[in-house]
Design a protein around this motif. Sequence first.
Motif, PDB file in Angstrom:
ATOM      1  N   ASP A  27       0.827  -1.203   0.000  1.00 51.26           N
ATOM      2  CA  ASP A  27       0.000   0.000   0.000  1.00 51.26           C
ATOM      3  C   ASP A  27       0.863   1.256   0.000  1.00 51.26           C
TER       4      ASP A  27
ATOM      5  N   ALA B 157       0.870   4.030  -2.999  1.00 50.98           N
ATOM      6  CA  ALA B 157       0.667   5.452  -2.706  1.00 50.98           C
ATOM      7  C   ALA B 157       1.794   6.296  -3.290  1.00 50.98           C
TER       8      ALA B 157
ATOM      9  N   ASP C  36      -9.795  -1.782  -2.565  1.00 52.09           N
ATOM     10  CA  ASP C  36      -9.752  -0.566  -1.752  1.00 52.09           C
ATOM     11  C   ASP C  36      -8.572   0.317  -2.145  1.00 52.09           C
ATOM     12  N   ALA C  37      -7.411  -0.292  -2.381  1.00 54.32           N
ATOM     13  CA  ALA C  37      -6.227   0.495  -2.751  1.00 54.32           C
ATOM     14  C   ALA C  37      -6.424   1.178  -4.101  1.00 54.32           C
TER      15      ALA C  37
ATOM     16  N   ARG D 112      -9.204   2.147  -5.390  1.00 59.99           N
ATOM     17  CA  ARG D 112     -10.175   3.235  -5.195  1.00 59.99           C
ATOM     18  C   ARG D 112      -9.549   4.398  -4.437  1.00 59.99           C
ATOM     19  N   ARG D 113      -8.831   4.111  -3.352  1.00 54.69           N
ATOM     20  CA  ARG D 113      -8.240   5.192  -2.546  1.00 54.69           C
ATOM     21  C   ARG D 113      -7.188   5.974  -3.308  1.00 54.69           C
ATOM     22  N   HIS D 114      -6.376   5.260  -4.078  1.00 57.52           N
ATOM     23  CA  HIS D 114      -5.283   5.927  -4.791  1.00 57.52           C
ATOM     24  C   HIS D 114      -5.662   6.323  -6.206  1.00 57.52           C
ATOM     25  N   ARG D 115      -6.880   5.963  -6.618  1.00 63.44           N
ATOM     26  CA  ARG D 115      -7.442   6.349  -7.915  1.00 63.44           C
ATOM     27  C   ARG D 115      -6.540   5.916  -9.072  1.00 63.44           C
TER      28      ARG D 115
END
Length: 273
Positions: free
Chosen positions: A28, A32, A76-77, A79-82
Amino acid sequence: MTATAPMRVAAIQTVTGITLDDNLARADALIAEAARGGAELVLLPEYFCMMGRHETDKVAIREQDGDGPVQSFLADAARRHRVWLVGGTLPMWCNDDARVYNTSLAFDPHGRRVARYDKIHLFGFTKGTESYDESRTILAGKTPVAFDAPCGRVAMSVCYDLRFPELYRGLAGKNDVSLILMPAAFTYTTGQAHWEILLRARAIENQCYVLAAAQGGKHENGRRTWGHSMLVDPWGELMGVLPEGEGIVSGTVDPTRLAEVRQNLPALRHRVL
Protein backbone atom coordinates in the motif's frame (compact mmCIF):
# COMPACT_ATOMS: atom_id res chain seq x y z
CA MET A 1 -9.79 -0.23 -27.69
CA THR A 2 -7.39 2.31 -29.20
CA ALA A 3 -5.18 4.41 -26.95
CA THR A 4 -6.08 8.10 -27.23
CA ALA A 5 -3.70 9.68 -24.72
CA PRO A 6 -0.41 8.90 -22.97
CA MET A 7 -0.75 6.97 -19.72
CA ARG A 8 1.72 6.93 -16.86
CA VAL A 9 2.42 3.40 -15.58
CA ALA A 10 4.49 2.03 -12.69
CA ALA A 11 5.92 -1.34 -11.72
CA ILE A 12 6.42 -1.99 -8.02
CA GLN A 13 9.31 -4.17 -6.88
CA THR A 14 9.16 -5.85 -3.49
CA VAL A 15 11.13 -8.31 -1.37
CA THR A 16 8.05 -9.98 0.03
CA GLY A 17 8.15 -11.65 3.43
CA ILE A 18 6.19 -14.36 5.21
CA THR A 19 3.59 -12.18 7.00
CA LEU A 20 0.47 -11.24 5.03
CA ASP A 21 -0.43 -8.04 6.90
CA ASP A 22 3.11 -6.66 6.73
CA ASN A 23 3.31 -7.38 3.00
CA LEU A 24 -0.01 -5.64 2.29
CA ALA A 25 1.08 -2.62 4.31
CA ARG A 26 4.30 -2.30 2.31
CA ALA A 27 2.44 -2.75 -0.95
CA ASP A 28 0.00 0.00 0.00
CA ALA A 29 2.82 2.40 0.82
CA LEU A 30 4.46 1.75 -2.55
CA ILE A 31 1.16 2.10 -4.43
CA ALA A 32 0.67 5.45 -2.71
CA GLU A 33 4.17 6.54 -3.69
CA ALA A 34 3.60 5.53 -7.30
CA ALA A 35 0.28 7.39 -7.39
CA ARG A 36 1.89 10.54 -5.96
CA GLY A 37 4.42 10.27 -8.78
CA GLY A 38 1.63 10.43 -11.33
CA ALA A 39 1.12 6.75 -12.07
CA GLU A 40 -2.32 5.93 -13.47
CA LEU A 41 -1.74 2.17 -13.73
CA VAL A 42 0.25 0.30 -11.07
CA LEU A 43 1.48 -3.29 -11.30
CA LEU A 44 2.45 -5.36 -8.27
CA PRO A 45 4.77 -8.38 -8.54
CA GLU A 46 3.92 -12.06 -8.37
CA TYR A 47 3.39 -13.24 -4.77
CA PHE A 48 3.28 -9.64 -3.51
CA CYS A 49 1.00 -10.71 -0.65
CA MET A 50 3.18 -13.53 0.72
CA MET A 51 6.20 -15.72 0.04
CA GLY A 52 5.91 -18.41 2.70
CA ARG A 53 8.54 -20.62 4.23
CA HIS A 54 6.99 -23.58 2.42
CA GLU A 55 5.31 -23.82 -0.99
CA THR A 56 2.18 -25.13 0.71
CA ASP A 57 1.80 -21.94 2.76
CA LYS A 58 -0.01 -20.29 -0.13
CA VAL A 59 -2.75 -22.92 0.08
CA ALA A 60 -3.50 -21.86 3.67
CA ILE A 61 -4.35 -18.28 2.62
CA ARG A 62 -6.20 -19.03 -0.63
CA GLU A 63 -9.33 -16.99 -1.22
CA GLN A 64 -12.71 -17.68 -2.78
CA ASP A 65 -13.42 -15.66 -5.89
CA GLY A 66 -14.77 -12.26 -4.85
CA ASP A 67 -14.14 -12.68 -1.13
CA GLY A 68 -11.00 -12.35 0.96
CA PRO A 69 -8.58 -9.88 2.56
CA VAL A 70 -6.20 -9.63 -0.42
CA GLN A 71 -8.99 -9.01 -2.91
CA SER A 72 -10.53 -6.43 -0.57
CA PHE A 73 -7.14 -4.76 -0.18
CA LEU A 74 -6.66 -4.49 -3.95
CA ALA A 75 -10.11 -3.06 -4.60
CA ASP A 76 -9.75 -0.57 -1.75
CA ALA A 77 -6.23 0.49 -2.75
CA ALA A 78 -7.28 1.07 -6.37
CA ARG A 79 -10.17 3.24 -5.20
CA ARG A 80 -8.24 5.19 -2.55
CA HIS A 81 -5.28 5.93 -4.79
CA ARG A 82 -7.44 6.35 -7.91
CA VAL A 83 -5.33 4.07 -10.08
CA TRP A 84 -5.76 1.06 -12.29
CA LEU A 85 -4.23 -1.59 -10.05
CA VAL A 86 -3.09 -5.05 -11.07
CA GLY A 87 -2.37 -7.31 -8.12
CA GLY A 88 0.60 -9.34 -9.24
CA THR A 89 -0.72 -12.65 -8.02
CA LEU A 90 -2.60 -14.06 -5.08
CA PRO A 91 -3.63 -17.65 -4.29
CA MET A 92 -7.23 -18.37 -5.30
CA TRP A 93 -9.41 -21.36 -4.52
CA CYS A 94 -9.59 -24.26 -6.97
CA ASN A 95 -11.29 -27.64 -6.81
CA ASP A 96 -8.23 -29.29 -5.29
CA ASP A 97 -7.51 -29.11 -1.57
CA ALA A 98 -3.74 -29.25 -2.13
CA ARG A 99 -3.44 -26.56 -4.82
CA VAL A 100 -4.46 -23.02 -5.79
CA TYR A 101 -4.78 -20.89 -8.88
CA ASN A 102 -1.97 -18.33 -9.10
CA THR A 103 -4.21 -15.42 -10.03
CA SER A 104 -3.65 -11.87 -11.26
CA LEU A 105 -6.53 -9.44 -10.73
CA ALA A 106 -7.04 -6.03 -12.33
CA PHE A 107 -9.12 -3.23 -10.78
CA ASP A 108 -10.13 0.14 -12.19
CA PRO A 109 -9.81 3.45 -10.26
CA HIS A 110 -13.30 2.93 -8.82
CA GLY A 111 -12.20 -0.34 -7.24
CA ARG A 112 -14.19 -2.46 -9.69
CA ARG A 113 -12.60 -5.69 -10.86
CA VAL A 114 -12.19 -5.65 -14.61
CA ALA A 115 -10.17 -8.83 -15.26
CA ARG A 116 -8.95 -12.10 -13.77
CA TYR A 117 -6.10 -14.15 -15.18
CA ASP A 118 -5.03 -17.54 -13.82
CA LYS A 119 -1.39 -18.29 -14.65
CA ILE A 120 -1.29 -20.78 -17.51
CA HIS A 121 2.35 -21.95 -17.63
CA LEU A 122 3.76 -23.51 -14.45
CA PHE A 123 7.45 -23.20 -13.68
CA GLY A 124 9.68 -26.23 -13.35
CA PHE A 125 13.46 -26.03 -12.97
CA THR A 126 16.23 -28.19 -11.57
CA LYS A 127 19.92 -27.34 -11.40
CA GLY A 128 22.08 -28.86 -8.69
CA THR A 129 20.40 -28.26 -5.34
CA GLU A 130 18.01 -25.69 -6.80
CA SER A 131 14.64 -27.20 -7.69
CA TYR A 132 11.14 -25.85 -8.35
CA ASP A 133 7.90 -27.51 -9.43
CA GLU A 134 4.91 -25.18 -9.28
CA SER A 135 2.50 -27.90 -10.41
CA ARG A 136 2.68 -29.44 -6.92
CA THR A 137 0.78 -26.53 -5.38
CA ILE A 138 -0.69 -24.64 -8.38
CA LEU A 139 -3.37 -25.59 -10.86
CA ALA A 140 -2.77 -24.14 -14.33
CA GLY A 141 -5.22 -21.71 -15.86
CA LYS A 142 -6.47 -22.19 -19.40
CA THR A 143 -7.58 -18.84 -20.81
CA PRO A 144 -5.51 -15.86 -22.07
CA VAL A 145 -6.87 -12.54 -20.79
CA ALA A 146 -6.68 -8.90 -21.80
CA PHE A 147 -8.62 -5.82 -20.69
CA ASP A 148 -9.20 -2.27 -21.89
CA ALA A 149 -7.58 0.70 -20.16
CA PRO A 150 -6.99 4.31 -21.24
CA CYS A 151 -3.62 3.30 -22.76
CA GLY A 152 -5.36 0.71 -24.96
CA ARG A 153 -5.60 -3.07 -24.78
CA VAL A 154 -3.61 -4.58 -21.89
CA ALA A 155 -2.48 -8.23 -21.95
CA MET A 156 -2.10 -10.10 -18.67
CA SER A 157 0.55 -12.72 -17.96
CA VAL A 158 2.63 -14.03 -15.06
CA CYS A 159 6.30 -14.96 -14.68
CA TYR A 160 6.98 -18.26 -16.51
CA ASP A 161 4.47 -17.25 -19.22
CA LEU A 162 7.25 -14.99 -20.49
CA ARG A 163 8.96 -17.98 -22.13
CA PHE A 164 5.96 -18.78 -24.34
CA PRO A 165 5.71 -16.18 -27.13
CA GLU A 166 2.62 -17.78 -28.67
CA LEU A 167 0.56 -16.53 -25.70
CA TYR A 168 1.37 -12.91 -26.51
CA ARG A 169 1.28 -13.25 -30.26
CA GLY A 170 -2.24 -14.59 -30.02
CA LEU A 171 -3.32 -11.66 -27.86
CA ALA A 172 -1.49 -9.03 -29.91
CA GLY A 173 -2.76 -10.36 -33.21
CA LYS A 174 -6.38 -10.40 -32.10
CA ASN A 175 -6.61 -7.34 -29.91
CA ASP A 176 -3.91 -4.87 -30.98
CA VAL A 177 -2.29 -4.85 -27.54
CA SER A 178 -0.61 -1.65 -26.34
CA LEU A 179 0.83 -3.01 -23.10
CA ILE A 180 1.90 -6.41 -21.76
CA LEU A 181 1.95 -6.87 -17.99
CA MET A 182 4.53 -9.20 -16.44
CA PRO A 183 4.38 -9.64 -12.65
CA ALA A 184 7.10 -12.12 -11.69
CA ALA A 185 9.28 -13.74 -9.08
CA PHE A 186 12.07 -14.95 -11.36
CA THR A 187 14.79 -16.88 -9.59
CA TYR A 188 18.21 -15.30 -9.42
CA THR A 189 19.65 -18.05 -11.65
CA THR A 190 17.10 -17.89 -14.46
CA GLY A 191 16.64 -14.13 -14.19
CA GLN A 192 20.31 -13.39 -14.58
CA ALA A 193 20.39 -15.52 -17.72
CA HIS A 194 17.16 -14.65 -19.52
CA TRP A 195 14.89 -12.03 -17.88
CA GLU A 196 15.86 -8.90 -19.81
CA ILE A 197 16.33 -10.76 -23.11
CA LEU A 198 12.86 -12.27 -22.94
CA LEU A 199 11.14 -9.01 -21.92
CA ARG A 200 12.74 -7.09 -24.75
CA ALA A 201 11.91 -9.85 -27.22
CA ARG A 202 8.22 -9.80 -26.24
CA ALA A 203 8.14 -6.01 -26.68
CA ILE A 204 9.90 -6.10 -30.05
CA GLU A 205 7.95 -8.95 -31.63
CA ASN A 206 4.56 -7.60 -30.49
CA GLN A 207 5.47 -3.93 -31.00
CA CYS A 208 4.08 -2.87 -27.66
CA TYR A 209 5.19 -1.74 -24.21
CA VAL A 210 6.07 -4.33 -21.56
CA LEU A 211 5.75 -3.45 -17.86
CA ALA A 212 7.50 -5.96 -15.59
CA ALA A 213 7.14 -5.92 -11.79
CA ALA A 214 9.50 -8.33 -10.05
CA GLN A 215 10.45 -9.66 -6.68
CA GLY A 216 14.02 -8.50 -6.12
CA GLY A 217 16.25 -9.61 -3.29
CA LYS A 218 16.86 -12.07 -0.46
CA HIS A 219 13.59 -13.13 1.16
CA GLU A 220 12.78 -14.23 4.71
CA ASN A 221 12.18 -17.75 3.44
CA GLY A 222 15.74 -17.93 2.08
CA ARG A 223 14.84 -17.60 -1.57
CA ARG A 224 16.69 -15.08 -3.73
CA THR A 225 14.91 -13.41 -6.64
CA TRP A 226 16.41 -11.53 -9.56
CA GLY A 227 14.53 -8.22 -9.50
CA HIS A 228 15.25 -5.85 -12.39
CA SER A 229 11.71 -4.54 -12.69
CA MET A 230 11.52 -2.54 -15.88
CA LEU A 231 9.51 -0.80 -18.58
CA VAL A 232 10.38 -1.65 -22.18
CA ASP A 233 9.16 0.36 -25.17
CA PRO A 234 7.88 -1.10 -28.50
CA TRP A 235 11.36 -0.84 -30.06
CA GLY A 236 12.87 -2.88 -27.22
CA GLU A 237 14.49 0.08 -25.49
CA LEU A 238 14.68 0.09 -21.68
CA MET A 239 12.88 3.08 -20.20
CA GLY A 240 13.76 2.30 -16.61
CA VAL A 241 15.20 -0.54 -14.51
CA LEU A 242 15.43 -1.23 -10.77
CA PRO A 243 18.11 -3.90 -10.21
CA GLU A 244 17.36 -4.95 -6.64
CA GLY A 245 15.44 -4.03 -3.51
CA GLU A 246 12.11 -2.37 -2.89
CA GLY A 247 11.06 0.46 -5.17
CA ILE A 248 9.27 1.70 -8.26
CA VAL A 249 9.96 1.92 -12.00
CA SER A 250 7.71 4.26 -13.97
CA GLY A 251 7.27 5.69 -17.43
CA THR A 252 4.68 6.57 -20.04
CA VAL A 253 2.83 4.40 -22.51
CA ASP A 254 2.70 6.77 -25.47
CA PRO A 255 0.27 6.03 -28.34
CA THR A 256 2.33 8.22 -30.66
CA ARG A 257 5.39 6.05 -30.07
CA LEU A 258 3.33 2.90 -30.61
CA ALA A 259 1.99 4.21 -33.91
CA GLU A 260 5.45 5.33 -35.05
CA VAL A 261 7.05 1.91 -34.47
CA ARG A 262 4.18 0.06 -36.14
CA GLN A 263 4.14 2.40 -39.13
CA ASN A 264 7.90 2.30 -39.68
CA LEU A 265 8.07 -1.50 -39.38
CA PRO A 266 4.57 -2.98 -39.89
CA ALA A 267 5.56 -6.48 -38.79
CA LEU A 268 2.20 -7.33 -37.24
CA ARG A 269 0.48 -6.59 -40.56
CA HIS A 270 3.06 -8.70 -42.40
CA ARG A 271 2.15 -11.88 -40.51
CA VAL A 272 1.29 -14.82 -42.76
CA LEU A 273 1.08 -17.69 -40.23
